[in-house]
Scaffold this active site. Structure first.
Site, PDB file in Angstrom:
ATOM      1  CG  ASP A 151      -2.309   0.563   0.904  1.00  0.00           C
ATOM      2  OD1 ASP A 151      -2.316   1.741   0.506  1.00  0.00           O
ATOM      3  OD2 ASP A 151      -3.328  -0.103   1.052  1.00  0.00           O
ATOM      4  CG  HIS A 222      -5.228   3.807   0.149  1.00  0.00           C
ATOM      5  ND1 HIS A 222      -4.860   2.472   0.087  1.00  0.00           N
ATOM      6  CD2 HIS A 222      -6.426   3.889  -0.474  1.00  0.00           C
ATOM      7  CE1 HIS A 222      -5.794   1.793  -0.556  1.00  0.00           C
ATOM      8  NE2 HIS A 222      -6.760   2.630  -0.902  1.00  0.00           N
ATOM      9  CB  SER A 544      -9.424   0.733  -1.105  1.00  0.00           C
ATOM     10  OG  SER A 544      -8.550   0.770  -2.163  1.00  0.00           O
TER      11      SER A 544
END
Ligand SMILES: *[C@@H]1O[C@H](CO)[C@@H](O)[C@H](O)[C@H]1NC(C)=O
Ligand SMILES: *[C@@H]1O[C@H](CO)[C@@H](O)[C@H](O)[C@H]1NC(C)=O
Ligand SMILES: *[C@@H]1O[C@H](CO)[C@@H](O)[C@H](O)[C@H]1NC(C)=O
Ligand SMILES: *[C@@H]1O[C@H](CO)[C@@H](O)[C@H](O)[C@H]1NC(C)=O
Ligand SMILES: *[C@@H]1O[C@H](CO)[C@@H](O)[C@H](O)[C@H]1NC(C)=O
Ligand SMILES: *[C@@H]1O[C@H](CO)[C@@H](O)[C@H](O)[C@H]1NC(C)=O
Ligand SMILES: *[C@@H]1O[C@H](CO)[C@@H](O)[C@H](O)[C@H]1NC(C)=O
Ligand SMILES: *[C@@H]1O[C@H](CO)[C@@H](O)[C@H](O)[C@H]1NC(C)=O
Ligand SMILES: *[C@@H]1O[C@H](CO)[C@@H](O)[C@H](O)[C@H]1NC(C)=O
Ligand SMILES: *[C@@H]1O[C@H](CO)[C@@H](O)[C@H](O)[C@H]1NC(C)=O
Length: 764
Positions: A151, A222, A544
């Site tokens: 990520d 994220h 996600s």
């Protein structure tokens, strides 16, 4: 397009034009698979062999050059050596160099380095997790299971990565935290046990790419969000500016987190991602969470599919996101048979604001406004579709009501109101996602309530100077129990899978909408007016966010069942999922408010406690996947590109993978074929002696039967087989997508599989 700074320095003696024409403009990254058994004796390791192979190819493609130059040329062109995901390497090559490399001894295949698409607490309780029983209890919250994430990095100081009360790091762990900029390895602990970063591929492709920070530290948010969702520690008093307040916890709150940063501000290249997966495999992760994918590539050209095949072979459970390109069919990525593909659903939670009209009526609407708003009464005016900024400027210090009608989207209206420096407002609209209201004092009310607001304003002379319509607004209310929930959200990508339509995808739905999880405290979460707003938790949506929920659940299952294969874990998750929402109806699709088909929902909405004890599993071995690849009519070379084996046994090709779901294509509703037969084998992972009976939920237009319809098991781990037959009843009037379910039931278990019959063309 892509310029090469290394090269232009190296070859500064060549004229500029010469340079352009030879190598510059067209160099691209390639991922090259090599045949390790063809490595000549003198080489002691694969790395030196790959470098030498590249060296020969470069020498042959260039003009003569000195050894010195050649060495620096190689170091500028060679990107990574891969060990686990494939036997091979990546390199930045001109077309000519690429062609020459293909003639090298031991070369097998190569694929271009494709960019991936990133698919951007309350969820544990919503999933029914309870400390005293079920999956949390039986797995000790996933203790000692290692969850790896590829990520954007991690924010190690977040409370979600505190290791209070955790036991020692499992001894099998071979990974580590690397020192990098603003990331001392001492920031790692017993929760965050791995931190590495990969950007050589990105820099080879684009030397000027902005990295954000050349470090595993997350500068985007994220990765901090997904990793804390999967396996973050419990944090009390978490909230998003007052919304969703409570204890935030990762799904597997005792599992360990290893972050592999390969997603950068300026790029997300496969060469970096598979280097990260390579490291994760050799470090010893148990579960890998990948919230990104590549659309529209065949399995043998999809680096993520290729790398995850190697992970599956090594027993690593891989969870991936379906993508955010819904609601149309065939928008899914990661429709790969050896991973689990996760769709995104909503939870039973709303964030609200309240409009109180001057006559006392309270109107509730959706809002996520993060700021403060004065509590007194203000004049309220109706401004139609709020498309005229000049008019809006005239109504300062009034609550403005806008209607989402006739093409002016709520986003345009928001922009107009911000431009007019309006004060606060009410949007009359059907939109269900109010996250756009974060930075402006808006509430979104539905058209029925909108009529009340309009009627109130009208009855108080809103057109006259003496208007007496007034109202006040309040925000930051979180309500639970909203119905129906869960539903599949419309952005979630839909099947069938283009890369392998014979396996029903997605596999499962998990919470993905408005998920609260950790966030870097210096990464912007929102604006308040024009002021930047920060928070150590953020609420965001996407497949996600759904993907790491399943990673956490897989970690719990691994914690409780060390011996289950990745396919057994996937089967347990799928066959025990829920297909009914909190109104006891079939789970809906937000897009059309109809029953969500398995092409949106997968097998159902994940239920971790039930997954712990599935009764039966549909297991799949490596050769089963090879049989499928053979039946897809891939060339041996193409299958080798995926499996890495020189010899792939294609003596028993079969599209009929032993999967816990069924999809049958009756092409165009027009094929002469009126019967489709599937063969499946189930393994009894329950107590031993038991009898399962089949039950079929009808599929409109088809007759579905199971032979035999009773399975008598004598012992644990016994395998029994059955056939599922789907016959067309009337070819004339078939729906595009019909679906039903097969359930095997004993006294304790329901093992349910979705059945989809579609008249869609298999490939289009
Ligand atoms: C990269 O940066 C250098 C130095 O600023 C510049 O000369 C070059 O044109 C840039 N290359 C690209 C591809 O933007
Ligand atoms: C990033 O840091 C690594 C060492 O941590 C170093 O080898 C590499 O050259 C750096 N890359 C850039 C672009 O600064
Ligand atoms: C909001 O409006 C209602 C109705 O006019 C009124 O009763 C209430 O006191 C108002 N609230 C505030 C804080 O002014
Ligand atoms: C919507 O806009 C179209 C043209 O832009 C116009 O013809 C139509 O009358 C409008 N409808 C309403 C309800 O305003
Ligand atoms: C809102 O939804 C209702 C019910 O589905 C529908 O009748 C109406 O046309 C929708 N309004 C707008 C502005 O989309
Ligand atoms: C306030 O006015 C609206 C619009 O006329 C009406 O529907 C509502 O019932 C009124 N509320 C009260 C408490 O009178
Ligand atoms: C593979 O080729 C065979 C023989 O040509 C054909 O019958 C079959 O439909 C093909 N399978 C697929 C998946 O295209
Ligand atoms: C797939 O097979 C075709 C035909 O043999 C070949 O041209 C292509 O290079 C192969 N691709 C890969 C990645 O193996
Ligand atoms: C790899 O090399 C070995 C030994 O030279 C050979 O037997 C095998 O066929 C090769 N495999 C591939 C896929 O080329
Ligand atoms: C089925 O085939 C017939 C004749 O080939 C054709 O006229 C018809 O349009 C087809 N229907 C569909 C749904 O493709």
């Amino acid at each position: 397009m892509i310029l090469h700074i290394h090269l232009s320095i190296l070859f500064s003696y060549i004229t500029f034009f010469h340079l352009i024409s030879i190598t510059l403009a067209q160099s691209e990254n390639y991922i090259i698979r090599m045949n390790l058994s063809a490595m000549p004796k003198p080489f002691t390791n694969h790395h030196t062999w790959y470098q030498s192979t590249l060296s020969s190819a470069l020498q042959n493609s260039q003009f003569t050059t000195t050894t010195n130059n050649l060495n620096s040329l190689i170091s500028s062109k060679f990107i990574y050596t891969y060990t686990h995901v494939i036997n091979g390497f990546s390199a930045n090559l001109s077309p000519k160099e690429h062609e020459l490399l293909k003639t090298s001894p031991g070369y097998i295949s190569s694929i271009p380095d494709l960019p991936v698409k990133l698919d951007t607490t309350y969820s544990p309780q919503f999933l029914g997790l309870n400390p005293n029983k079920g999956a949390w209890h039986d797995s000790n919250f996933g203790n000692d299971v290692i969850v790896g994430l590829i990520d954007t990095g991690v924010w190690p100081e977040s409370d979600s990565f505190k290791d209070h009360g955790m036991t020692e790091i499992p001894s099998k762990w071979k990974g580590q935290c690397e020192n990098s900029i603003h990331f001392k390895k001492s920031l790692c602990n017993k929760k965050l046990i791995g931190a590495k970063f990969f950007n050589k591929g990105l820099l080879a492709q684009n030397p000027n790419a902005s990295l954000g920070l050349n470090s595993t530290r997350d500068t985007e948010g994220h990765g901090t969000h997904t990793s804390s969702t999967a396996a973050g520690s419990r944090v009390d008093k978490a909230s998003f500016f007052g919304y969703a307040a409570g204890t935030a916890s990762g799904i597997a709150s005792n599992s360990r987190v290893a972050m592999y940063k390969a997603i950068w501000v300026d790029g997300r290249l496969s060469s970096d991602i598979i280097a990260a997966i390579d490291a994760a495999i050799s470090d010893g992760v148990d579960v890998l969470s990948l919230s990104f994918g590549i659309n529209d590539v065949s399995l043998y050209e999809d680096p993520v599919a290729i790398a995850t095949f190697a992970a599956m072979e090594k027993g690593v459970f891989v969870t991936t996101s379906a993508g955010n390109e819904g609601p149309a069919h065939r928008t899914i990525h990661n429709g790969t048979p050896w991973v689990i593909t996760v769709a995104a659903g909503t939870m039973n939670r709303d964030f609200q604001g309240t409009l109180t009209l001057g006559n006392g009526s309270k109107i509730v609407g959706l809002s996520l406004y993060i700021g403060k708003f004065p509590s007194n009464n203000f004049p309220i005016v109706f401004m139609g579709s709020c498309d005229n900024v000049r008019e809006l400027k005239k109504v300062k210090n009034k609550i403005v009501v806008c209607e989402d009608k006739n093409g002016t989207s709520v986003y345009d209206q928001l922009r107009n109101l911000v431009e007019a420096k309006s004060f606060g407002g009410v949007l009359i609209s059907n939109v269900s996602d109010a996250s756009f209201t974060q930075n402006f004092a808006f509430i979104v009310v539905n058209p029925i309530n909108g009529e009340i607001v309009k009627a109130y304003i009208k009855s108080h002379n809103y057109n006259s100077k003496k208007s007496s319509s007034i109202a006040n607004l309040s925000f930051k209310k979180t309500v639970f129990g909203t119905k129906p929930a869960p539903s599949v959200d419309s952005y979630s990508s839909r099947g069938p899978s283009k890369s392998c339509p014979f396996v029903l995808k997605p596999d499962i739905t998990a919470p993905g909408t408005s998920i609260l999880a950790a966030w870097p405290s210096n990464v912007l979460v929102s604006y308040l007016g024009t002021k930047e707003a920060f928070s150590s938790f953020n609420m965001i949506s996407g497949t996600s966010m759904a993907c790491p929920h399943v990673a956490g659940i897989a970690a719990l299952l691994k914690g409780a069942h060390r011996d289950w294969s990745p396919a057994a874990i996937r089967s347990a998750i799928m066959t025990t999922s829920d297909i009914f929402d909190n109104t006891k109806e079939h789970i809906k699709d937000i897009d059309d408010n109809k029953d969500a088909t398995p092409l949106a929902l997968g097998a159902g909405h994940v239920n971790p406690n039930r997954a712990l004890d599935p009764g039966l599993v549909y297991d799949v071995g490596v050769q089963d996947y090879v049989n499928l690849l053979c039946a897809l009519n891939f060339t041996q070379q193409n299958i080798t590109a995926i499996t890495g084996s020189s010899f792939n046994d294609c003596s028993k090709p079969s599209l009929d993978l032993n999967y816990p779901s069924f999809i049958a294509f009756f092409n165009g509703g027009n094929s002469s074929k009126t019967l489709h037969e599937f063969h499946r084998t189930v393994t009894n992972v329950g107590e031993g002696k038991t009898i399962y009976t089949a039950s079929i939920t009808p599929t409109k237009g088809f007759s579905v039967s199971v032979i035999p319809n009773k399975l008598v098991f004598h012992e644990k781990n016994e395998k029994l087989s059955f056939k599922l037959r789907i016959e067309v009843e009337r070819m004339a009037k078939l729906k595009k997508v019909s679906f039903g379910y097969l359930s095997w039931m004993d006294v304790k278990h329901v093992v349910r599989s979705p059945i989809v019959v579609t008249t869609m063309k298999m490939n289009s």
